[in-house]
Design an enzyme around this catalytic site. Sequence first.
Site, PDB file in Angstrom:
ATOM      1  N   ASP A  91      28.746  57.141  29.960  1.00 24.34           N
ATOM      2  CA  ASP A  91      27.338  57.171  30.341  1.00 24.34           C
ATOM      3  C   ASP A  91      26.881  58.629  30.413  1.00 24.34           C
ATOM      4  OD1 ASP A  91      28.302  58.171  32.706  1.00 24.34           O
ATOM      5  OD2 ASP A  91      27.867  56.391  33.885  1.00 24.34           O
ATOM      6  N   GLY A  93      25.486  60.393  32.814  1.00 23.43           N
ATOM      7  CA  GLY A  93      25.462  61.072  34.098  1.00 23.43           C
ATOM      8  C   GLY A  93      24.147  60.899  34.832  1.00 23.43           C
ATOM      9  N   GLN A 188      13.790  52.153  29.235  1.00 20.89           N
ATOM     10  CA  GLN A 188      13.380  52.086  30.630  1.00 20.89           C
ATOM     11  C   GLN A 188      12.033  51.360  30.711  1.00 20.89           C
ATOM     12  OE1 GLN A 188      15.093  52.697  33.279  1.00 20.89           O
ATOM     13  NE2 GLN A 188      16.827  53.861  32.508  1.00 20.89           N
ATOM     14  N   ASP A 265      28.666  46.258  31.564  1.00 18.76           N
ATOM     15  CA  ASP A 265      29.687  46.931  32.368  1.00 18.76           C
ATOM     16  C   ASP A 265      29.300  46.852  33.833  1.00 18.76           C
ATOM     17  OD1 ASP A 265      28.954  49.934  33.589  1.00 18.76           O
ATOM     18  OD2 ASP A 265      27.545  49.158  32.112  1.00 18.76           O
ATOM     19  N   CYS A 303      43.644  29.755  36.147  1.00 18.74           N
ATOM     20  CA  CYS A 303      43.751  31.038  35.466  1.00 18.74           C
ATOM     21  C   CYS A 303      45.191  31.258  34.998  1.00 18.74           C
ATOM     22  CB  CYS A 303      43.322  32.173  36.400  1.00 18.74           C
ATOM     23  SG  CYS A 303      43.474  33.830  35.703  1.00 18.74           S
ATOM     24  N   CYS A 305      46.347  34.382  34.053  1.00 15.38           N
ATOM     25  CA  CYS A 305      46.641  35.823  34.052  1.00 15.38           C
ATOM     26  C   CYS A 305      48.010  36.080  34.686  1.00 15.38           C
ATOM     27  CB  CYS A 305      45.550  36.602  34.792  1.00 15.38           C
ATOM     28  SG  CYS A 305      45.624  36.545  36.597  1.00 15.38           S
ATOM     29  N   CYS A 308      48.137  35.296  38.496  1.00 15.94           N
ATOM     30  CA  CYS A 308      48.136  33.880  38.859  1.00 15.94           C
ATOM     31  C   CYS A 308      49.418  33.172  38.418  1.00 15.94           C
ATOM     32  CB  CYS A 308      46.907  33.193  38.267  1.00 15.94           C
ATOM     33  SG  CYS A 308      45.366  33.703  39.064  1.00 15.94           S
ATOM     34  N   HIS A 334      43.357  40.560  38.393  1.00 15.56           N
ATOM     35  CA  HIS A 334      42.840  39.200  38.232  1.00 15.56           C
ATOM     36  C   HIS A 334      41.344  39.191  37.941  1.00 15.56           C
ATOM     37  CE1 HIS A 334      41.903  34.982  38.952  1.00 15.56           C
ATOM     38  NE2 HIS A 334      40.960  35.412  39.765  1.00 15.56           N
TER      39      HIS A 334
END
Length: 373
Positions: A91, A93, A188, A265, A303, A305, A308, A334
């Site tokens: 990004d 900043g 924006q 994100d 799950c 993963c 789990c 997780h």
Amino acid sequence: MKFTVTHESSNTKARRGVLETAHGTIQTPIFMPVGTQATVKTMTPEDLESMNAQIILSNTYHLFLRPGTDIIAKAGGLHKFMNWDKPILTDSGGFQVFSLSHRRKITEEGVMFRSHIDGSKQFLSPEKSMEIQHILGSDIMMAFDECAPYPATREYIAHSSDRTTRWAERCKIYHNNKEGQNLFGIVQGGMYKDLRKKSAEELVSLDFPGYAVGGLSVGEPIELMCDVLDYTTDFMPKDKPRYLMGVGTPDYLFEAVERGIDMADCVLPTRNARKGTVFTAHGKLVIKNARYAEDFLPLDPECDCYVCRNYSRAYIRHLFKANEILGLRLASYHNLYFLLKLMENIRTAIENDSFLSFKDDFYAKYGYNNING
């Protein structure tokens, strides 16, 4: 960079795509784990690869202040510094600087601010942000913008949005299509639809390879965010990736994808995990609660993963109560896996023209109310 839309939903704006960068290919829509200071908190790069993270985000402001661009340059760039050979997005900043409302002064040239680390005076401008991101060597760079607060007056938003466009022009000139790095503009305009349209059209005229939607998920109701986002994406190119900044819960991801977003994100999955809150197919679970002291089920029985498959709720609760770092690490793993797997399932649903039914089924099980009725 090359972006290809491979499938479009028949009854929403959701789309399936492939984004090719110098450090690898990204299947979209995608969630990007946040590695603010060149690390996704408690995770190793190997952890991220094992959960099929395709791209991570790092922060220009924080890396500029610490360890500094000189050290990262000597390391050979951010990829080598943090031992991550897949794509990185940095990004600009801007969000961090503008969140320091009591520590900064905005001018047309840029922003003067005091470091949150040592109080020293620092300056960020569109050109300085580009210089830093060039040194970092990220695959996707973000133009320096002003992330306006919510709520804000129309006059403030209009002035701020216009300056973001001027700064985007300066970023593009300085960047000059540096090989291997792709500069995205940031739309924006606050919650004012006509200002969103104006911002989008001005940025599209600058012909960036991709576009982000900024200034949403800043405290406004989700219904308002969805309304503004739905309107805004109509003015963004269909043949370029669209990135919604700062969303990271299942409902926000579903709503974003439904409105044509390809990338998202957020720090929430890891931040919430460190506080003991985890995602499950049936809603959030606060692992520190006493009810899980003798619960030997996985965090989420649905799950698959690593966490789990190997650890119980009782054990992870014990780790949290004992202030053991492993508890934070397991919960973080997780949560990240949960969102990455969710996005993988969303991609499959788009391909199968079943996005809305998949969303409805998920919401019903998770306990969400569908804002579309």
